[in-house]
Design an enzyme around this catalytic site. Structure first.
Site, mmCIF file in Angstrom:
data_model
loop_
_atom_site.group_PDB
_atom_site.id
_atom_site.type_symbol
_atom_site.label_atom_id
_atom_site.label_comp_id
_atom_site.label_asym_id
_atom_site.label_seq_id
_atom_site.Cartn_x
_atom_site.Cartn_y
_atom_site.Cartn_z
ATOM 1 N N GLU A 97 48.160 36.957 38.130
ATOM 2 C CA GLU A 97 47.328 36.240 39.031
ATOM 3 C C GLU A 97 44.939 36.338 39.462
ATOM 4 O O GLU A 97 44.754 35.730 40.111
ATOM 5 C CB GLU A 97 47.225 37.370 40.559
ATOM 6 C CG GLU A 97 47.029 37.573 42.362
ATOM 7 C CD GLU A 97 45.315 37.698 42.032
ATOM 8 O OE1 GLU A 97 45.104 37.580 42.935
ATOM 9 O OE2 GLU A 97 44.634 38.169 41.978
ATOM 10 N N GLU A 98 45.558 37.324 38.478
ATOM 11 C CA GLU A 98 43.593 37.341 38.247
ATOM 12 C C GLU A 98 42.991 35.741 37.746
ATOM 13 O O GLU A 98 41.583 35.698 37.541
ATOM 14 C CB GLU A 98 43.353 38.582 37.428
ATOM 15 C CG GLU A 98 43.458 39.957 37.944
ATOM 16 C CD GLU A 98 42.987 39.900 39.215
ATOM 17 O OE1 GLU A 98 41.307 39.057 39.168
ATOM 18 O OE2 GLU A 98 42.720 41.347 39.863
ATOM 19 N N HIS A 152 50.929 42.118 42.677
ATOM 20 C CA HIS A 152 50.775 41.610 40.796
ATOM 21 C C HIS A 152 50.092 43.058 40.353
ATOM 22 O O HIS A 152 49.432 43.817 40.182
ATOM 23 C CB HIS A 152 49.250 40.369 41.402
ATOM 24 C CG HIS A 152 48.146 40.673 41.282
ATOM 25 N ND1 HIS A 152 47.279 41.350 39.963
ATOM 26 C CD2 HIS A 152 47.285 40.649 42.471
ATOM 27 C CE1 HIS A 152 45.978 41.355 40.186
ATOM 28 N NE2 HIS A 152 45.970 41.211 41.965
ATOM 29 N N ASP A 205 42.877 47.156 41.343
ATOM 30 C CA ASP A 205 43.440 45.718 41.636
ATOM 31 C C ASP A 205 44.294 45.087 40.690
ATOM 32 O O ASP A 205 43.702 44.704 39.685
ATOM 33 C CB ASP A 205 42.467 45.551 41.681
ATOM 34 C CG ASP A 205 42.315 43.898 42.150
ATOM 35 O OD1 ASP A 205 43.745 43.152 42.039
ATOM 36 O OD2 ASP A 205 41.114 42.609 41.518
ATOM 37 N N HIS A 212 36.904 45.211 40.518
ATOM 38 C CA HIS A 212 37.139 45.076 39.437
ATOM 39 C C HIS A 212 35.697 45.473 38.358
ATOM 40 O O HIS A 212 34.686 45.357 37.100
ATOM 41 C CB HIS A 212 36.095 42.851 39.344
ATOM 42 C CG HIS A 212 37.453 41.907 39.434
ATOM 43 N ND1 HIS A 212 37.469 41.072 38.989
ATOM 44 C CD2 HIS A 212 38.991 42.461 40.171
ATOM 45 C CE1 HIS A 212 39.073 40.588 39.578
ATOM 46 N NE2 HIS A 212 38.930 41.320 40.145
ATOM 47 N N ASP A 223 48.019 42.679 48.230
ATOM 48 C CA ASP A 223 46.522 42.840 47.689
ATOM 49 C C ASP A 223 44.956 43.612 48.176
ATOM 50 O O ASP A 223 45.426 44.390 48.747
ATOM 51 C CB ASP A 223 46.312 41.704 47.066
ATOM 52 C CG ASP A 223 45.536 41.460 46.342
ATOM 53 O OD1 ASP A 223 45.070 42.157 45.115
ATOM 54 O OD2 ASP A 223 45.759 40.223 45.094
#
Length: 362
Positions: free
Chosen positions: A217-218, A71, A183, A327, A240
């Site tokens: 995606e998030e 993603h 990510d 994150h 991922d």
């Protein structure tokens, strides 16, 4: 194929530019253009959809379709409220971490271009006089150096502008990649490298290969959900990130025992089709690719779930990249794992037979 030969200078240059470019959820198109430009020599055609998912296709006329997917989007913030004094309060766009915000520099994306700002925070001297407050969504704020709301608006900043961090790519200790948005732009990078290797090694696949870089995606796997219905694949291998659980304050009894540098992580979950996963495990063992295992309980929390439960059920599997500090702006992965994920996906594709159903009942 040796893992030492996988990444080259051109690959790393692309990775750096791709990571440094901002692609917040809902605003991924500029990053997708970079990705498609890199992928162009290695595919026959492209598909894009209205929300920005990009797909490179090899053998587009083949009836049997295999997806490899990552993603494209990164977490970010939205401008939510501008005070009369010219300060900005925010809401999340994805799982943005309020605790890392204070004293971070930010880019606010406007029609006039980037406006710079900072997440302010009261000095330690003033906080010690009473019960110390921790950062939370209700008290973090952005300062643009403006004296009032009018000055903020004159810069082109308004409610709904998206906010990202400017932190850029670096390499630590020769083999650790560090950046925000690893990510999961590393996923998009790795599937692009698979396409490059197939092209350079002159491998002819008996099926159609769809190299999918999904958006959104998030905020709930939305891009994968949309493109799965568009492509209607027969198989999907998703990549991922997952947590390196060896850093402080992580409980291995809860999160599992995973470490960067020890290899790709093969997922176990109801959404992960057992026979496809068994093929991937066998591929790793046959090619002496180190790997780890991760049980994700009822859902993987990745685009695997969106593909698996689409179109009446699609055999899907998850190969993850162990990552530290998810994150945050200093997400960290090991170069060896990146190369081993690329090799594992590449070799798994060569092992998948045309028209394979992965049925439990044959």
């Amino acid at each position: 194929m040796s893992t030492k030969s996988i990444l080259n200078d051109t690959s790393i240059a692309f990775l750096e530019s791709y990571l440094n470019n901002a692609s917040p959820t809902g605003y991924e198109s500029e990053g997708q253009k970079l990705w498609m430009n890199y992928l162009k020599p290695y595919v026959d055609s492209f598909i894009t959809d209205t929300y920005g998912t990009a797909v490179g296709v090899i053998n587009p006329d083949a009836p049997y379709k295999v997806v490899i997917e990552g993603h494209a989007d990164e977490i970010s913030w939205y401008v939510n409220y501008i005070t009369e004094d010219g300060l900005i309060y925010v809401i999340r766009n994805g799982g943005s971490d309020h605790q890392i915000a204070p004293s971070k520099r930010v880019n606010i994306h406007t029609k006039n271009g980037i406006v710079k700002g900072v997440f302010g925070w009261p000095a330690i001297h003033t906080r010690l006089r009473d019960k110390e407050e921790i950062p939370k969504l209700s008290n973090i704020f952005i300062d643009l150096g403006c004296e009032n709301k009018e000055q903020v608006e004159a810069l082109g900043v308004h409610v709904g502008c998206v906010i990202t961090y400017p932190d850029e790519f670096m390499v630590l200790n020769e083999n650790k990649f560090v950046c925000r948005a690893i990510d999961n732009r590393l996923g998009g990078f790795m599937i692009a490298e698979v396409a490059r290797l197939l092209h350079e090694n002159k491998k002819k696949l008996p099926f159609g290969l769809y190299i999918v870089n999904s958006v959104q995606e998030e905020i709930g796997l939305r891009g994968a959900e949309m493109i799965a219905h568009r492509i209607k694949p027969n198989v999907a291998i998703v990549t991922d990130v997952c947590h390196d659980t060896t850093t402080p304050m992580i409980d291995k009894k809860v999160e599992g025992d995973l470490k960067m540098g020890k290899g790709p992580v093969i997922g176990y979950s109801p959404a992960i089709q057992n026979k496809l996963r068994d093929l991937i495990v066998a591929t790793a063992e046959e090619n002496k690719i180190p790997f780890q295992r991760h049980a994700t309980s009822r859902a993987t929390g990745t685009d695997t779930d969106a593909f698996a439960y689409s179109n009446g059920g699609v055999p899907s599997a998850l190969i993850s990249l162990p990552l530290r500090y998810m994150h945050t702006t200093v997400e960290m992965v090991h170069k060896d794992d990146v190369e081993n994920v690329i090799q594992l996906i590449y070799e798994a594709l060569l092992k998948i037979e045309n028209n394979e159903t992965f049925s439990y009942f044959k």
